[in-house]
Design a protein around this motif. Structure first.
Motif, PDB file in Angstrom:
ATOM      1  N   HIS A   1      39.945  12.959  21.819  1.00  0.00           N
ATOM      2  CA  HIS A   1      38.930  13.719  21.094  1.00  0.00           C
ATOM      3  C   HIS A   1      39.592  14.827  20.286  1.00  0.00           C
ATOM      4  CE1 HIS A   1      39.512  15.855  24.926  1.00  0.00           C
ATOM      5  NE2 HIS A   1      39.214  16.960  24.253  1.00  0.00           N
TER       6      HIS A   1
ATOM      7  N   LEU B   1      33.798  16.696  16.370  1.00  0.00           N
ATOM      8  CA  LEU B   1      34.354  17.208  17.621  1.00  0.00           C
ATOM      9  C   LEU B   1      33.688  16.588  18.841  1.00  0.00           C
ATOM     10  CD1 LEU B   1      34.732  21.030  16.815  1.00  0.00           C
ATOM     11  CD2 LEU B   1      36.547  19.309  16.935  1.00  0.00           C
ATOM     12  N   SER B   2      32.476  16.078  18.683  1.00  0.00           N
ATOM     13  CA  SER B   2      31.763  15.496  19.824  1.00  0.00           C
ATOM     14  C   SER B   2      32.151  14.049  20.097  1.00  0.00           C
ATOM     15  CB  SER B   2      30.252  15.573  19.584  1.00  0.00           C
ATOM     16  OG  SER B   2      29.875  14.730  18.507  1.00  0.00           O
ATOM     17  N   GLU B   3      32.919  13.431  19.188  1.00  0.00           N
ATOM     18  CA  GLU B   3      33.274  12.028  19.361  1.00  0.00           C
ATOM     19  C   GLU B   3      34.405  11.856  20.379  1.00  0.00           C
ATOM     20  OE1 GLU B   3      31.730   9.414  18.289  1.00  0.00           O
ATOM     21  OE2 GLU B   3      30.274  10.710  17.305  1.00  0.00           O
TER      22      GLU B   3
ATOM     23  N   LYS C   1      25.723   5.756  13.083  1.00  0.00           N
ATOM     24  CA  LYS C   1      24.840   6.895  13.332  1.00  0.00           C
ATOM     25  C   LYS C   1      23.757   7.012  12.273  1.00  0.00           C
ATOM     26  CE  LYS C   1      27.130  10.136  16.337  1.00  0.00           C
ATOM     27  NZ  LYS C   1      27.344  11.574  16.571  1.00  0.00           N
TER      28      LYS C   1
ATOM     29  N   TYR D   1      28.015  21.441  10.777  1.00  0.00           N
ATOM     30  CA  TYR D   1      27.414  20.355  11.546  1.00  0.00           C
ATOM     31  C   TYR D   1      28.244  19.082  11.441  1.00  0.00           C
ATOM     32  CZ  TYR D   1      23.948  23.899  11.367  1.00  0.00           C
ATOM     33  OH  TYR D   1      23.329  25.116  11.467  1.00  0.00           O
TER      34      TYR D   1
ATOM     35  N   SER E   1      40.079  18.481  18.898  1.00  0.00           N
ATOM     36  CA  SER E   1      39.878  19.835  19.413  1.00  0.00           C
ATOM     37  C   SER E   1      39.833  20.878  18.305  1.00  0.00           C
ATOM     38  CB  SER E   1      40.994  20.194  20.401  1.00  0.00           C
ATOM     39  OG  SER E   1      42.270  20.073  19.772  1.00  0.00           O
TER      40      SER E   1
ATOM     41  N   ASP F   1      30.847  19.708  14.051  1.00  0.00           N
ATOM     42  CA  ASP F   1      30.320  19.472  15.398  1.00  0.00           C
ATOM     43  C   ASP F   1      30.222  17.981  15.699  1.00  0.00           C
ATOM     44  OD1 ASP F   1      30.134  22.167  15.792  1.00  0.00           O
ATOM     45  OD2 ASP F   1      27.975  22.286  15.413  1.00  0.00           O
ATOM     46  N   ASP F   2      29.788  17.189  14.703  1.00  0.00           N
ATOM     47  CA  ASP F   2      29.685  15.739  14.905  1.00  0.00           C
ATOM     48  C   ASP F   2      31.043  15.131  15.236  1.00  0.00           C
ATOM     49  OD1 ASP F   2      26.956  15.397  14.577  1.00  0.00           O
ATOM     50  OD2 ASP F   2      27.114  15.252  12.399  1.00  0.00           O
TER      51      ASP F   2
END
Length: 489
Positions: free
Chosen positions: A71, A50-52, A198, A44, A73, A47-48
């Protein structure tokens, strides 16, 4: 990062403080538990990150540039640690072996001849050997609410290279060192800013809707506010909950003596929970005051157990109350209620329950049910205690009793009530009912929807100790609490 941090901080930041009381419930997350949280949190965290999406404008001398839609990858983690900081808080250290990122690079370069060279191209970033750390101080403000202070945050990049995908190679070779040093600063600053923003946003949102009073059922709720700030050591984190049961519509209860829980220094499992007799006795008072500790038994009801149907006859009690002879062999009913709350006493390897009940015996006379006699039973019982399926349950294994006739409408009792017949009645009518209630159990933390395995239970002075290992995804643990505001079922 937010999921990994919330996994560890969740119990701290979503509950209020009411300082300087002994806890009714105490929870310890051991070093093994912290390691498990790290292991479960890594997907997780990835995922955090990679989403930025990163956008940055900069200039240096004759160069103006924009980094757009940058971003990550690919992220490969190395070692990750969550380390308690003794007396203060917790430190999250993440080593990253490889980061690969892509983005768009716009530049405008003014040459010494006054000519502008500009273009928009794609670029790739390769980063390796990254060391990051975030330290958080956990405390409380003047109102007793939790507070979080980020007192140290860093990101050290030991290797970073940029590849420009365009035609002006001579220019890229010239500006690459500037872009690389800029990206090191950008990644370092954004790492801390993103995490801090966040976490603070999530904490603010959850505190706005979270209640520390958790509903148990239609009668009971439990106060799970923290009685003091969490205790951080070099090897574990401890949380201290009030653990007081309350009536749904009436919070006034007797002031039970709240003694310090007896805790052990065991650390082989992921978590340890200590539940004091204070918490159990407040639950007993709530269900007593709420009228839950009552039962009506009719010998003529086909749902009544066969042994009680046979036992509740006037012929059974004529030896004690000869005045019942006038009713012949009529059927009887028994109305049982607690006249004061049950009391639990816990010693090392010993779990005792005192029950205080009254039984009104009634006789069926044609269409009427008439009061016959009222007996007060004070029962001293010994119980075995179990833990399974995320619940603590108990079963009375032996008991003794004192019985007193409070009043009689059929004349005085001629012989004492310390008879095997009366004890058989107490067992069938009161003890079995108590065991049914005890079998409902006390649900365990941490969070609904998670499996606690390898459960074991011990009895210490004033305290029930439960040890266990947690097996669930970090996301399920976090989302379950944030969605349901539930610690106990």
């Amino acid at each position: 990062m937010i999921n990994l941090l919330l996994l560890v901080f969740l119990l701290i930041v979503v509950l209020g403080f009411s300082l300087c009381e002994n806890p009714g419930i105490q929870l310890k997350l051991t070093e093994n538990g912290i390691k498990y949280a790290v292991k479960e949190g890594l997907p997780y965290l990835r995922d955090d990150l990679l989403s930025e999406m990163i956008n940055y404008n900069g200039e240096s001398g004759n160069l103006e540039f924009k980094l757009q839609n940058l971003h990550m990858s690919k992220i490969d983690f190395g070692e990750v640690f969550l380390t308690p900081i003794s007396g203060r808080g917790i430190k999250c250290s993440v080593n990253i072996d490889i980061i690969e990122a892509v983005g768009i690079f716009f530049y405008n370069y003014k040459t010494i001849f006054g000519i502008n060279i500009h273009d928009t191209i794609g670029f790739n970033v390769n980063i390796s050997n990254v060391e990051s750390a975030l330290s958080v101080e956990i405390g409380s403000n003047k109102d007793g609410r939790p507070s979080i202070n980020f007192f140290d945050c860093s990101l050290k990049i030991n290797s970073l290279t940029v590849q420009m995908n365009g035609k002006d190679k001579w220019l890229y070779d010239l500006i690459n060192p500037l872009v690389e040093s800029t990206l090191e600063i950008v990644f370092s600053q954004l790492f801390c800013n993103i995490v801090k923003t966040k976490v603070e946003e999530n904490i603010k949102n959850k505190l706005a809707t979270f209640t520390e009073i958790i509903n148990i059922d239609s009668l009971a709720k439990i106060d799970l506010s923290l009685t003091q700030p969490p205790n951080f050591t070099d090897n574990y984190v401890q949380f201290f909950f009030k653990g007081k049961f309350l009536l749904q519509n009436d919070s006034s209860l007797n002031q039970f003596l709240l003694s310090q829980p007896t805790v052990s220094d065991e650390d082989t499992q992921m978590l340890y929970l200590w539940i004091t007799d204070y918490t159990i006795n407040t639950a007993a008072e709530v269900y007593h005051k709420g009228g839950a500790l009552t039962q009506e038994i009719y010998s003529w009801d086909p749902k009544t157990p066969k042994d009680l149907q046979k036992f509740l006859q006037t012929s059974t009690f004529t030896l004690f109350f000869p005045g019942l002879l006038k009713y012949g062999g009529e059927k009887m009913a028994l109305f049982i209620r607690s006249y004061k709350p049950p009391q639990v006493l816990i010693e090392k390897d010993d779990f005792k329950i005192n029950l205080f009940t009254e039984g009104m015996f009634k006789v069926r006379d044609n269409d009427l049910t008439l009061d016959a006699f009222l007996i007060k039973f004070d029962i001293k019982a010994v119980a075995e205690i179990f833990v399974s399926n995320n619940k603590i349950t108990a079963k009375i294994s032996a008991f003794d009793y004192d019985a007193v006739v409070v009043r009689s409408y059929v004349g005085s009792a001629l012989i004492p009530l310390d008879s095997f017949l009366i004890k058989k009645l107490v067992d069938a009518a009161i003890i079995k009912n108590a065991n049914s209630f005890l079998d409902n159990g006390f649900s365990l933390p941490p969070i609904r929807g998670n499996e606690i395995t390898n459960l074991n239970i011990k009895l210490l002075k004033n305290t029930v100790q439960v040890g266990g290992d947690v097996h669930s995804s970090a996301e399920n643990m976090v989302n379950s609490v944030l969605r349901n505001n539930m610690i106990f079922k």
